[in-house]
Design a protein around this motif. Structure first.
Motif, PDB file in Angstrom:
ATOM      1  N   LEU A   1      37.908  37.239  45.784  1.00  0.00           N
ATOM      2  CA  LEU A   1      36.737  36.731  45.058  1.00  0.00           C
ATOM      3  C   LEU A   1      36.626  35.219  45.168  1.00  0.00           C
ATOM      4  O   LEU A   1      35.515  34.676  45.288  1.00  0.00           O
ATOM      5  CB  LEU A   1      36.830  37.119  43.584  1.00  0.00           C
TER       6      LEU A   1
ATOM      7  N   SER B   1      38.133  28.189  41.257  1.00  0.00           N
ATOM      8  CA  SER B   1      37.708  29.556  40.916  1.00  0.00           C
ATOM      9  C   SER B   1      38.916  30.458  40.691  1.00  0.00           C
ATOM     10  O   SER B   1      38.948  31.254  39.741  1.00  0.00           O
ATOM     11  CB  SER B   1      36.837  30.135  42.028  1.00  0.00           C
TER      12      SER B   1
ATOM     13  N   TYR C   1      39.518  32.366  37.283  1.00  0.00           N
ATOM     14  CA  TYR C   1      39.534  33.834  37.370  1.00  0.00           C
ATOM     15  C   TYR C   1      40.832  34.395  36.812  1.00  0.00           C
ATOM     16  O   TYR C   1      40.831  35.384  36.074  1.00  0.00           O
ATOM     17  CB  TYR C   1      39.383  34.290  38.823  1.00  0.00           C
TER      18      TYR C   1
ATOM     19  N   ARG D   1      26.981  35.006  37.925  1.00  0.00           N
ATOM     20  CA  ARG D   1      28.372  35.206  37.573  1.00  0.00           C
ATOM     21  C   ARG D   1      28.667  36.659  37.190  1.00  0.00           C
ATOM     22  O   ARG D   1      29.741  37.185  37.474  1.00  0.00           O
ATOM     23  CB  ARG D   1      28.772  34.289  36.413  1.00  0.00           C
TER      24      ARG D   1
ATOM     25  N   SER E   1      31.213  38.034  39.800  1.00  0.00           N
ATOM     26  CA  SER E   1      32.573  37.893  39.283  1.00  0.00           C
ATOM     27  C   SER E   1      32.916  38.861  38.159  1.00  0.00           C
ATOM     28  O   SER E   1      33.930  39.561  38.218  1.00  0.00           O
ATOM     29  CB  SER E   1      32.789  36.453  38.791  1.00  0.00           C
TER      30      SER E   1
END
Length: 359
Positions: free
Chosen positions: A23, A60, A64, A137, A141
């Motif tokens: 990701l 990120s 995450y 998002r 994500s």
């Protein structure tokens, strides 16, 4: 739900980390490759933004990992919908703030990024307002990470259920074996008692063989598997005890074929059938009774054939006992779909055929 359920599980950690890396870096890389190929008509152009991609991807990955391991996974495992929603909203807000301030600051002050991207970072940093893009998002994500958390929860629960089932099977198996041991010793001691009453000279040898059998049951048969040859030795001792008891009065035949020295099996599975044959086949007979036993191993199977006469006194009585009942349960637990058990009974004959596949 115990706290250990949402701790980092080593079994799935690398799957989760790989997904977070994908990701953080993989999605952007694929997007840049497509953009370079179709918009700039030169797929090598994606290399110009490598530094920018490394910086944004690293930020990120950090956000995450914190979002997933510290919050999302916990709430998914605990099935707290409100917690999932709140931490996801917080993730979007924090992600945008990190992108606007720390990420842009690093981009501006590093030599890995082109001047055009630095200029864009300066403009974004100086912009007085922040645009929160929830839709992007959520689709890029949040939904994938929630899906990952639910997948890991499902796999974890499946593993825990399997472990619980195995524990239950072990407990049941130990219970069945605990029933078998007293039953076996009760019958054998009765045999010795009968000889002692007759003041037989065979009493001492019988006691010695019983000692060897007890040693096997106490110190070897508690293992999950034993050498097949060792199990055969134990059965031979038992049959010799019975031969001593009945001497020449009955026909007792015992034949073993093809036993390989490196073969293993579950312990004490064959004894109840043999014990049952002596108990019901000879106990009431005064003459002409018989017990015939054949154990044969082939490349794939282990076969036990036991046949015994049925005394006149038992011809109208069903032959059964705790040993046979327990061994059926043990076979279901230890050899599911890998055994065949046929029991045939006529007015004069009781016969057992057991085939174990890959014992």
């Amino acid at each position: 739900m115990k706290a250990t359920h949402f701790k980092i599980d080593q079994k799935y950690f690398w799957v989760e980390l790989s997904f977070l890396l994908f990701l953080s870096f993989g999605v952007s890389l694929i997007s840049d490759l497509e953009y370079s190929a179709y918009e700039k008509h030169d797929i090598t152009k994606f290399a110009e933004d490598t530094g920018y991609r490394l910086i944004t991807g690293s930020f990120s990955l950090i956000i995450y990992a914190i979002y997933y391991f510290a919050f999302l996974k916990r709430y998914v495992f605990e099935r707290k919908i409100i917690g999932i929603i709140l931490c996801s909203v917080g993730f979007v807000i924090v992600d945008q703030l990190i992108y606007k301030f720390p990420s842009n600051w690093v981009i501006i002050h590093t030599d890995l990024v082109s001047n055009s991207l630095k200029k864009r970072a300066v403009e974004d940093l100086l912009r007085p307002h922040i645009i929160f893009t929830f839709n992007y998002r959520v689709t890029r994500s949040i939904i994938p990470l929630i899906g990952l958390a639910f997948l890991i929860r499902s796999l974890t629960q499946e593993r825990e259920m399997k472990e619980l089932k195995e524990q239950q099977l072990v407990s049941e198996l130990n219970y069945l074996k605990a029933q078998l041991h007293p039953h076996f010793f009760f019958n054998t001691i009765n045999n010795i008692y009968a000889l002692a009453l007759k003041q037989s000279t065979q009493t001492a040898p019988m006691v010695a063989r019983l000692g060897e059998m007890m040693r096997y049951i106490l110190y070897e048969a508690d293992q999950s598997t034993v050498l097949l040859s060792r199990e055969i030795t134990f059965l031979s001792d038992y049959i010799e005890v019975e031969k001593i008891r009945y001497q020449e009065q009955m026909s007792i035949q015992y034949d073993v074929q093809g036993i390989r020295p490196d073969s293993y099996m579950k312990p004490l599975l064959l004894l109840p059938f043999i014990e049952n044959a002596f108990k019901h086949g000879l106990e009431e007979e005064t003459k002409n009774g018989f017990v015939h036993i054949v154990i044969c191993q082939t490349d794939q199977n282990l076969t036990l054939q036991v046949s015994n006469s049925i005394p006149q006194a038992l011809k109208k009585v069903a032959i059964s006992g705790i040993g046979i009942h327990n061994v059926r349960k043990r076979l279901d637990i230890l050899y599911p779909d890998r055994y065949q058990l046929d029991i045939n009974e006529t007015p004069a004959l009781y016969e057992v055929n057991l085939i174990l596949t890959n014992p």
